[in-house]
Each structure stands twice: as C-alpha cells, then as structure tokens.
Write a protein that holds these residues in place. Structure first.
Motif, PDB file in Angstrom:
ATOM      1  N   GLU A   9       9.648 -16.361  -3.324  1.00 15.34           N
ATOM      2  CA  GLU A   9       9.010 -15.377  -2.777  1.00 15.34           C
ATOM      3  C   GLU A   9       8.555 -15.703  -1.529  1.00 15.34           C
ATOM      4  O   GLU A   9       8.105 -16.715  -1.213  1.00 15.34           O
ATOM      5  CB  GLU A   9       7.745 -15.137  -3.473  1.00 15.34           C
TER       6      GLU A   9
ATOM      7  N   ARG B 284       8.749   3.275  -3.368  1.00 19.60           N
ATOM      8  CA  ARG B 284       9.804   2.305  -3.671  1.00 19.60           C
ATOM      9  C   ARG B 284      11.176   2.674  -3.093  1.00 19.60           C
ATOM     10  O   ARG B 284      11.639   2.094  -2.290  1.00 19.60           O
ATOM     11  CB  ARG B 284       9.727   1.964  -5.069  1.00 19.60           C
TER      12      ARG B 284
ATOM     13  N   ASP C  59      13.500   1.247   0.360  1.00 25.03           N
ATOM     14  CA  ASP C  59      14.873   0.921   0.023  1.00 25.03           C
ATOM     15  C   ASP C  59      15.445   1.080   1.226  1.00 25.03           C
ATOM     16  O   ASP C  59      16.566   0.508   1.456  1.00 25.03           O
ATOM     17  CB  ASP C  59      15.406   1.818  -0.967  1.00 25.03           C
TER      18      ASP C  59
ATOM     19  N   LYS D 184      20.152  -8.295   1.779  1.00 26.97           N
ATOM     20  CA  LYS D 184      20.408  -7.729   0.654  1.00 26.97           C
ATOM     21  C   LYS D 184      21.878  -8.005   0.137  1.00 26.97           C
ATOM     22  O   LYS D 184      22.235  -8.133  -1.081  1.00 26.97           O
ATOM     23  CB  LYS D 184      20.302  -6.168   0.641  1.00 26.97           C
TER      24      LYS D 184
ATOM     25  N   ASP E 228      13.645  -7.899  -3.808  1.00 25.69           N
ATOM     26  CA  ASP E 228      12.663  -6.725  -4.022  1.00 25.69           C
ATOM     27  C   ASP E 228      11.621  -6.835  -2.932  1.00 25.69           C
ATOM     28  O   ASP E 228      11.255  -7.961  -2.145  1.00 25.69           O
ATOM     29  CB  ASP E 228      12.060  -7.279  -5.220  1.00 25.69           C
TER      30      ASP E 228
ATOM     31  N   GLU F 175       7.645  -6.129  -1.955  1.00 26.87           N
ATOM     32  CA  GLU F 175       6.211  -5.712  -2.330  1.00 26.87           C
ATOM     33  C   GLU F 175       5.234  -5.263  -1.002  1.00 26.87           C
ATOM     34  O   GLU F 175       5.360  -6.255  -0.299  1.00 26.87           O
ATOM     35  CB  GLU F 175       5.439  -6.357  -3.110  1.00 26.87           C
TER      36      GLU F 175
ATOM     37  N   ARG G  63      16.575  -0.154 -12.634  1.00 26.49           N
ATOM     38  CA  ARG G  63      18.122  -0.484 -12.255  1.00 26.49           C
ATOM     39  C   ARG G  63      18.904  -0.748 -13.621  1.00 26.49           C
ATOM     40  O   ARG G  63      20.012  -1.144 -13.735  1.00 26.49           O
ATOM     41  CB  ARG G  63      18.204  -1.837 -11.455  1.00 26.49           C
TER      42      ARG G  63
END
Lengths: 659, 122
Positions: free
Chosen positions: A424, A456, A460, A487, A498, A500, A595
């Motif tokens: 992270e 969300r 993307d 990615k 991911d 956040e 997913r």
C-alpha cells in the motif's frame, strides 16, 4: 621520523585508501543491495589498521579503529542497515582516520575521544532503528498454514508473546472422537498452567477415522524440554525464547575467524534459479510417469510388495520434489524493505525538488517477495509515490489552511495475504477529486454524461490510457508512465491495483501481486480442442451449469449463484474458439466481489503444477494470456491471464450499459 | 430434511438464529456452543449446513472452517460464517480457508434465511 613509524604510516595509509575505495563502492551499490563481500573487506581493512596501530604502539588509532571496526561489525552482521546516513558517517570516520594519520606523520597532537563517543552514540541509534529483529520477521518462522487460520486477535496475542520474549510452541495431541472434548479441556488447562494458550487448531488428516487431532499453539517462558516432559506430548518449538535465540557469535570470536572467511553469502543470477525450477518441473513430469506406472502395475499384478514399494517411492519422490521447489522459491525471496529503501531515496529527492516536506513511514519491510516481482513493481510504485508528492500532497501553506500538519505523510506498507503480497502506498494529501475525474472523462469522450456511475467506477478512469487530471504536465510525475501502465504491469504479473481516496484526507493505492510467479498450481481445462491452464490462486470454485439456467440481464449473461448474480463469459467466444455443443458447461469462478466472473469451459481436466514461461516479444501484444507452460511430454499449453479476462469482461459490460 | 448446525457461544444469539432456521420448511436445528462442541455434533449427526460465529471460546469459527474443509467426509458441507461488523480481516481469512459465505452482524433474519436456503436447496 623513526623508521617504524614510517612503516606504520605507509601501510595504514594504504589501508585507509583501500577503505575509501570500498566505501565508494558501497555508496554506489547501496540502493541495489551492497555485496556483503565489500562490507566485509572494509571491515577487514579497518581491522588490520587496528592490529598494526596496536603493534606500533599508537593507542589512539588502535582505540579509534576498534570503535570503527565495531560499527562495521554491526553492519556486517545486519544489526544496522546500510542507509545513506550510515554511509555518510562511515566516510566521515574514514576521514578522521586519515586526519589522525596526517597528524602523526607531522608530529601534531590529536585527540580521538570525541570521535569515539560519536561512534558509540551512532551505533546505539542505528541498532534501535533498524537492527533488531521485528516481530513480523520472527512470525515468518511459523508455518503459513497455521498463520492463515489465526484470527486477528490470536495473531495479536502471538505477536505479544513473541515481543515479551516467550517461546512459541505447538503441542500435538490425538484424542478419540468419543470423549475428545473432555481430554481437550484437560490439556488446555494443563497448558494454561505453563503459559498462554493462543489457539486450538483441530486436524483430521492422517488420523484414524474415530479420532481427532488438536494442535495447540501456546506461548511459554519455559524451556522446550521442560514443556515436553510436563505435558507428556509431542511439543514442537516454533520460536525460541529470547536469550535462547540463534546465538549471535560473540564479537571477539568473529573478529578472529572473519579474517579468513569472507562471507557465507553467494550472489546468484535469478536465471540460474529459473533453470533449477525448470528442472524441477521436469522432475515432476517423471513423478507423474512413476505414479502412472505404479497404478498400471497394481492393475496387472495386484498389491504385491514390489508394487507397493514403487508406490511408496513415487510418494516420497513427490514430497522431496515439493521440498526442493520450496527451497528454491525461498532463495528467490527478498524483503520488500529493499525496494522501500529505493523508494525512500526517490521520495527524499522529490521532496527536495518540490520543496514539500514529506515524512515517510514504512511498515512490513520484512515481508518477503519474489526478487523478480519486486523488480517489476518498483517502477509502478515509484510512479505512484511521485504522483502522491506531485498531485496528492498539497503545498505547506495549503495544508496549514486545511488544518493539517505542514509536513505531508507517505506511508508504505507491505503485508502478506494468502498467496499474495499487498503493498500500500498511502498519502495524507488532498485526495482525488472525483468530480474532476468525471468532468475530464466526459471531455475526453470516454464517459457518456448521462451514464450513472458510482465513485469507484469513476475512479477507474484514472487507469485509462492517456488520462491525467492535472492540466499541466509537471516536472515530476509527467515522465512517461501513467496509471494505465501501472495497471497493465500489475495485471501482467497476475496482480491488480486498487485505489481508495477521500477528498481532503488522502489517497491510497493498493497493489496486490502473487508472492511468486515461478511455479504455480493451475487448473487445466479444455475448450474445444485446446487445453488451457487457469492459475488456482485466482479461482474460487467450479460449477456445472445448465445453459437454460443462464439468463440475460441488461445484455450480459448471468447465472444465479446462491442468490448472487454471477456474470458468465465463454472463453471459447472470447478467444474465438469452437467449443463443444452441449446443454451443460463447467463454469470456473474467478475473482472476488465486483470482479467475480464465471468462465465457461468444456471440461475440467485436473490440477497441475506449472512453470510459467514468457511468450516472448513476438506475442507481447497478445492480451488474455499470462504465458505458456509445459504440462506433459512436449505438451505446451497457454496460461490464461485471469485479470485481463476480468478486465475485458468488465469493460464489455460497461460498454453494453452505456449504449 | 436438512440438518442445520448452529454454532454460537452466546445463548441469545444461538436461540435467535435457531428460531430463524425453524422457519425454513423441514429444517432441523442442532445447536453447538463452540467449535469443539460443533466437532462433537458433526461426528455423531448428519449435518447439511453449518452456521458458525467467528469469535468463540475454546475453538473459534476459523478453526472449525479449516477442519471441515480439510476433512474428506465434511468438506462438502457448506459453512456460513457470521462475523462482527467491521472485522474485515477475519471475514477474509474465513473465506480464504474455504468458508462458503459470510454474514455480518447485526443479522437480518430475512437475509439469513435466504442465504441458508440458497445453499440447502442447491
């Protein structure tokens, strides 16, 4: 000048020069990982200075080089890290040595007491910061199969016991099913009188049908022997008590032996390890053959002693191969800390360049990751931290106005989750402005304005090629790679990224990658005439589905799996293959949460351990495949890249929804 | 007649869940107070579905899942794990070692019944 003094100066100067040369080498290779031999050579040079200065009666130099040597010993034995600061300090001490020697040569007075204190203080600080073994590091000594069934609390208790210096033990008991509850509670209370019971782990493998085994994980300050006797049971020692820990050789002994023995490390090209892994996978094929022969023999001759022997050999063959495999994989592992320290350098440099003050905090540096993967994710991570400094963390003034600390924070954190390593990168900056992303996406024409997307889905878009919300390309993050590359890279490694974010609070990018790419278990499936491998790590279950149960909702095919809609994709149609025509198909369920996806295949053939080989440059642009693998004699099949298949399906769904 | 094993240490919760389960036609509820008790029941009774709390004394739900899923005779029994809200890590661990589904407390009876039904009718 007396001739003895001259002799001393001549040799000592040579050594100090040698030390300087080695220090330069250490400085240059520090980020990539210093060769332990170099540090050891430096240690030896200073050790010799100490020896000869004592011999010639230069007590000051002897004292100083002794302190210097002890510092190098700390580094050599891994008690202190080779940080930028440490290297600088080593240089300054070498300069002190040079200076003192000049003073002696010129008959000037010199005083080294201040320098001695400096070294002492530095050593203490360095040991506190990085030298001591961390609990996470020690946890690695415990079997992962145990760790993964511990609850968060149990893990916490385990860590606390380790921190307190307790030994960690596993008592193994087998009870009859008829009265095991009573026997177990007796055992647990016995264990509690010797320490803390951390967890009770039941097991039924390799046991007679009317019995059940319990492995009790506990911490105790008593010795292994004592516990074995007191409990009258097999007790494994998982972690030694503090003080009993793998004995660090006493310094005086090390000094003597180390002059001869350079270091026990060997540097190995990762390609050589890959070759070993290839050989292992070929051995595996031989093992399958042995198994098959044994089975055929049994059919023809029955359970004769010879046949049973062949069976046994085949089984221990299998165990040894998997041990060998694990050992080789272990060699490929490096602590994430190695890439964190490179990132730390980048962060310091950009923090200077941008004039933004950044405080960096690292967690889980001891988490291990495959060397190859570590190298592959360092660039994506670099890009993410650059972005964080450039776009995420606000300028000092702005931060003050927002009521934040003037110094921005970046937290890099790594931990293991199952067969994956999660890394992270979190900042406490402004966060990503979702509205702005949305606006930008509509400007670019990649978002239909009336489409209803949740945050969300909007976020993307930052992973789309050519997408950047800052109008001006900045000096720092505008250098080639974008989030789309991040990615794609993660996906090619069988991982995913991911994000956040919270406006005003900060952003976190969470990278998940498999621990190792080298060997993995895969499900072999058939689609039409072709076989494919699907990595088991991405698979949750497989189902047999009647085609009539598949419904079409909003243009996508779904199946009602225990009350949840599971989107279904046919691999045959995705890859343009001719699949079987039948009323039922197997669906392999991959991915999690939003997913999640069911992949239609024609047949499940079985599990196989495969070594994934790259498809090479020629097929580089080919999406949907992670590589190729050999599964039998001359049989090469393609390995499906599950992440990219999920991506493809998600983007198709989106496209359908926006039509 | 599906046999549902409810494993929960709190008597109130256990009663509540059992009560909800009785609304499923023909369902029979077997109660256990912790993981060890559950193993005992498993060895003596035919069980079609396990509904287990995570946090329990003696042996918790994670260990129960791990045993059930690694045992030849039990591994096909669906296990639904009940977690405390917010205990994301424990939930993920349970799923990783083979739990078939999870439900967060506070439990909605309707949701629980729907989930259990989807497993036993499948």
């Amino acid at each position: 000048m007396k001739s003895s003094k001259k002799d001393f100066i001549a040799e000592a100067e040579e050594l100090v020069e040698e030390a300087e040369r080695l220090l330069i080498e250490i400085q240059e290779t520090r980020t990539a990982g210093v060769n332990p031999d170099t540090i050891n050579a430096l240690f030896r040079a200073i050790h010799t200075v100490k020896g000869i200065s004592g011999l010639f009666g230069f007590k000051d130099i002897a004292d100083f080089s002794h302190a210097f040597e002890s510092l190098l010993d700390d580094i050599r034995l891994g008690r202190a890290e080779v940080s930028e600061e440490v290297v600088r300090f080593l240089f300054s001490n070498n300069d002190v040595l040079k200076k003192v020697m000049e003073d002696i040569e010129n008959g000037r007075d010199h005083d080294v007491s201040g320098h001695l204190q400096n070294i002492e203080a530095f050593r203490n600080a360095a040991k506190e910061s990085g030298g001591s073994h961390k609990v996470e590091d020690i946890l690695g000594q415990i079997d992962a199969a145990i760790l993964k069934v511990l609850s968060e609390y149990e893990e916490h208790r385990l860590k606390t016991n380790i921190k307190e210096g307790k030994g960690i033990f596993l008592a193994r008991a087998v009870f009859s099913l008829a009265d095991f509850d009573k026997s177990l509670s007796e055992l647990v209370s016995a264990i509690k009188s010797h320490g803390e019971q951390i967890s009770t782990l039941p097991t039924s493998t390799d046991l007679p049908p009317d019995s059940i085994g319990f492995n009790i994980l506990f911490g105790s300050g008593k010795s292994h022997e004592e516990l074995k006797q007191a409990l009258d049971l097999p007790v494994d020692e998982l972690i030694k008590r503090k003080g009993e820990a793998a004995a660090v050789p006493s310094p005086s002994k090390m000094q003597e032996s180390s002059i001869k023995s350079a270091s026990t490390y060997v540097r190995v090209d990762i390609e050589k390890l890959d070759r070993i892994l290839n050989t292992i996978s070929e051995l595996n094929l031989l093992r399958f053959a042995t198994n098959r022969i044994a089975a055929e023999m049994m059919e023809t001759f029955g359970h004769t002693p010879l046949v049973v022997d062949v069976f046994k050999i085949s089984q221990s063959f299998e165990r040894r191969i998997s041990e060998l495999k694990e050992q080789v994989l272990e060699i490929r592992m490096i602590p994430v800390g190695q890439i964190f320290s490179r990132l730390a350098q980048v962060i310091r440099r950009y923090s200077r360049e941008t004039g933004k003050q950044i405080e960096l905090t690292l967690y889980g540096e001891d988490t291990e990751i495959d060397k190859f993967l570590a190298e592959e994710i360092v660039d994506p991570l670099m890009h993410i931290v650059r972005n964080a400094i450039d776009h995420g963390i606000e300028a000092g003034e702005e931060r003050k106005k927002a009521g934040k600390r003037e110094t921005g924070a970046i937290i890099l954190k790594a931990f293991q989750r199952g067969n994956h390593v999660v890394i992270e990168a979190r900042d406490d900056g402004a966060g990503i402005d979702v509205e702005r992303v949305k606006k930008k996406a509509s400007e670019k024409g990649i978002l239909i304005p009336e489409a209803e997307l949740n945050n969300r889905e909007i976020l993307d878009f930052i992973f789309m090629p050519g997408f950047s919300t800052k109008a001006a390309v900045s000096e720092i993050s505008g250098r080639g790679v974008g989030m789309d590359v991040v990615k794609e890279k993660l996906s090619s490694l069988g991982g995913f990224v991911d994000v956040e974010t919270e406006k005003g609070k900060g952003t976190a990018f969470i990278l998940t990658v498999p621990i190792t790419l080298a060997i993995l278990k895969a499900l072999i499936v058939r689609i039409g005439a072709e076989k494919f491998a699907i990595p088991l790590t991405s698979l949750s279950e497989s189902l047999l589905i009647d085609h009539k149960d598949v419904q079409t909702i909003e243009g996508k095919e779904v199946y009602n799996l225990r009350g949840e809609m599971l989107p279904i994709v046919s691999i045959a149609s995705m890859f343009g293959l001719e699949g079987d025509v039948s009323e039922r198909s197997y669906a392999v369920v991959v991915g999690y949460g939003e997913r999640r996806l069911g992949l239609f295949v024609d047949e499940l053939i079985g599990q196989h351990e495969v070594v994934i080989k790259s498809l090479g440059d020629y097929f580089k642009g080919l999406r949907g495949f992670a590589g190729a693998a050999e599964i039998g004699r001359h049989e090469v099949i393609l390995v499906i890249d599950v992440e990219s298949v999920i991506e493809e399906s998600l983007s198709r769904q989106r496209a359908m929804r926006h039509v | 007649m599906p046999n549902i094993l409810v494993v929960e240490d709190s008597p109130t919760m256990r009663q509540l869940i059992s009560f909800a389960m009785k609304r499923i036609p023909n369902a029979r509820v077997i109660e256990a107070t912790d993981g060890v008790d559950a193993l005992k029941k498993l060895s003596s009774e035919k069980v079609d579905l396990i509904l287990a709390d995570i946090n329990m004394p003696v042996m918790d739900g994670l260990k129960l899942v791990s045993l059930v899923k690694n045992n030849q005779s039990y591994k096909d029994i669906p296990v639904i794990i009940i977690t405390t809200e917010g205990a994301r890590e424990d939930k993920e661990r349970a799923l990783a070692i083979g739990a078939n589904a999870y439900l967060a407390k506070p439990i909605q009876t309707q949701e629980l019944i729907k989930l259990v039904t989807s497993f036993i009718s499948a």
